[in-house]
Design a protein around this motif. Structure first.
Motif, PDB file in Angstrom:
ATOM      1  N   UNK A 111       0.805  -1.232   0.000  1.00  0.00           N
ATOM      2  CA  UNK A 111       0.000   0.000   0.000  1.00  0.00           C
ATOM      3  C   UNK A 111       0.834   1.276   0.000  1.00  0.00           C
ATOM      4  N   UNK A 112       2.064   1.212   0.505  1.00  0.00           N
ATOM      5  CA  UNK A 112       2.899   2.424   0.550  1.00  0.00           C
ATOM      6  C   UNK A 112       3.327   2.866  -0.853  1.00  0.00           C
ATOM      7  N   UNK A 113       3.149   1.991  -1.860  1.00  0.00           N
ATOM      8  CA  UNK A 113       3.537   2.339  -3.230  1.00  0.00           C
ATOM      9  C   UNK A 113       2.342   2.727  -4.106  1.00  0.00           C
ATOM     10  N   UNK A 114       1.158   2.827  -3.494  1.00  0.00           N
ATOM     11  CA  UNK A 114      -0.010   3.232  -4.300  1.00  0.00           C
ATOM     12  C   UNK A 114       0.247   4.588  -4.949  1.00  0.00           C
ATOM     13  N   UNK A 115      -0.073   4.724  -6.247  1.00  0.00           N
ATOM     14  CA  UNK A 115       0.137   6.025  -6.896  1.00  0.00           C
ATOM     15  C   UNK A 115      -0.813   7.075  -6.334  1.00  0.00           C
ATOM     16  N   UNK A 116      -0.352   8.321  -6.338  1.00  0.00           N
ATOM     17  CA  UNK A 116      -1.194   9.447  -5.904  1.00  0.00           C
ATOM     18  C   UNK A 116      -2.014   9.995  -7.061  1.00  0.00           C
ATOM     19  N   UNK A 117      -1.625   9.614  -8.260  1.00  0.00           N
ATOM     20  CA  UNK A 117      -2.382   9.985  -9.462  1.00  0.00           C
ATOM     21  C   UNK A 117      -2.083   8.917 -10.507  1.00  0.00           C
ATOM     22  N   UNK A 118      -3.074   8.650 -11.345  1.00  0.00           N
ATOM     23  CA  UNK A 118      -2.949   7.574 -12.331  1.00  0.00           C
ATOM     24  C   UNK A 118      -3.127   8.133 -13.736  1.00  0.00           C
ATOM     25  N   UNK A 119      -2.171   7.839 -14.617  1.00  0.00           N
ATOM     26  CA  UNK A 119      -2.291   8.191 -16.034  1.00  0.00           C
ATOM     27  C   UNK A 119      -2.846   6.983 -16.791  1.00  0.00           C
ATOM     28  N   UNK A 120      -3.864   7.244 -17.590  1.00  0.00           N
ATOM     29  CA  UNK A 120      -4.551   6.175 -18.312  1.00  0.00           C
ATOM     30  C   UNK A 120      -4.371   6.399 -19.807  1.00  0.00           C
ATOM     31  N   UNK A 121      -3.993   5.339 -20.511  1.00  0.00           N
ATOM     32  CA  UNK A 121      -3.833   5.400 -21.964  1.00  0.00           C
ATOM     33  C   UNK A 121      -5.226   5.363 -22.590  1.00  0.00           C
TER      34      UNK A 121
END
Length: 252
Positions: A111-121
């Motif tokens: 869980x400590x590596x969950x992204x704070x924002x996600x880029x979607x193709x």
């Protein structure tokens, strides 16, 4: 389209409308309001790559990179079988479930590596019914999401007209943009010249929990080349996974 597909589309339209009620089109995080995105440390990217000639088997990919250095923190590649049919405007019902599973696995395991924002193709608000893959995935994961498409979706009155092409040629340097305005007058996204070395723009739209201005500036800040690094890395790594595990036969 058969009766079964028509029933499916009606069900998907209802589901899409329900999800759309939860969509947030503005900045919700402290780091988004900071000019240098101070406080942002992890950016994610997702992509699906298909085996040539196979529309059902795909490699679902998630990467998490450090911000602003774009160093790889986490990656996961997983072969998936897509069960939902492809119907234009409903791509998310086909592609979001396996990508969501990768995010859920990361949340469980690291869980400590969950992204704070996600880029979607793919597209977010810039979509037939203003709810593309980036919106769908954003609402279901409740993560800030940005949709980035490499090709123009000709939708809601936006088309590859002479005017559009002249707007592209007016993008003189990296960071230059112009709005993607629907026939209704609503701005659904921005075309962004993301690097000085590429004259072809990318198309940025809001996915969830981010404003369009922030989405565009963040996308530009993540670009070393034309495509933002989280998506570029996800795309490269999923293709590499397929090449390694499913090498093309000599007859191809």
């Amino acid at each position: 389209m058969g009766d079964g597909d028509e029933e499916l589309v009606r069900r998907w339209e209802r589901e899409q409308e329900c999800l759309k009620q939860r969509l947030v089109e503005e900045d919700t995080e402290a780091w988004q309001k900071n000019p240098n995105f101070s406080g942002l440390h992890r950016v994610g990217g997702v992509d699906l790559s298909f085996i040539k000639g196979d529309e059902v088997s795909a490699c679902a990919q998630l990467v998490v990179l450090s911000y602003p250095d774009m160093e790889l923190l986490y990656e996961c590649s997983e072969m998936v079988t897509l069960s939902a049919p492809y119907i234009a405007g409903f791509l998310a019902f086909r592609e979001a479930p396996p990508l969501l599973q990768l995010l859920q696995r990361l949340e469980r395991e690291q869980p400590s590596l969950m992204p704070q924002v996600l880029f979607v193709d793919g597209n977010g608000l810039f979509h037939y019914r203003e709810f593309g893959l980036a919106c769908h995935l954003g609402v279901l994961s409740d993560l800030p999401c940005v949709g980035v498409a490499k090709n123009l979706l000709q939708v809601q009155g936006v088309a590859k007209t002479d005017e559009h092409l002249s707007q592209i040629s007016a993008l003189k340097k990296a960071g230059d943009t112009f709005p993607l305005t629907a026939a209704s007058g609503r701005t659904l996204g921005q075309a962004l010249r993301s690097s000085n070395s590429s004259t072809k723009p990318i198309y940025v739209s809001v996915g969830h929990r981010i404003s369009l201005d922030t989405a565009v500036h963040l996308t530009h800040s993540c670009c070393r080349y034309r495509v933002p690094e989280p998506i570029r890395q996800a795309d490269m790594r999923s293709r590499e996974y397929l090449r390694t595990h499913f090498p093309p036969t000599s007859s191809e």
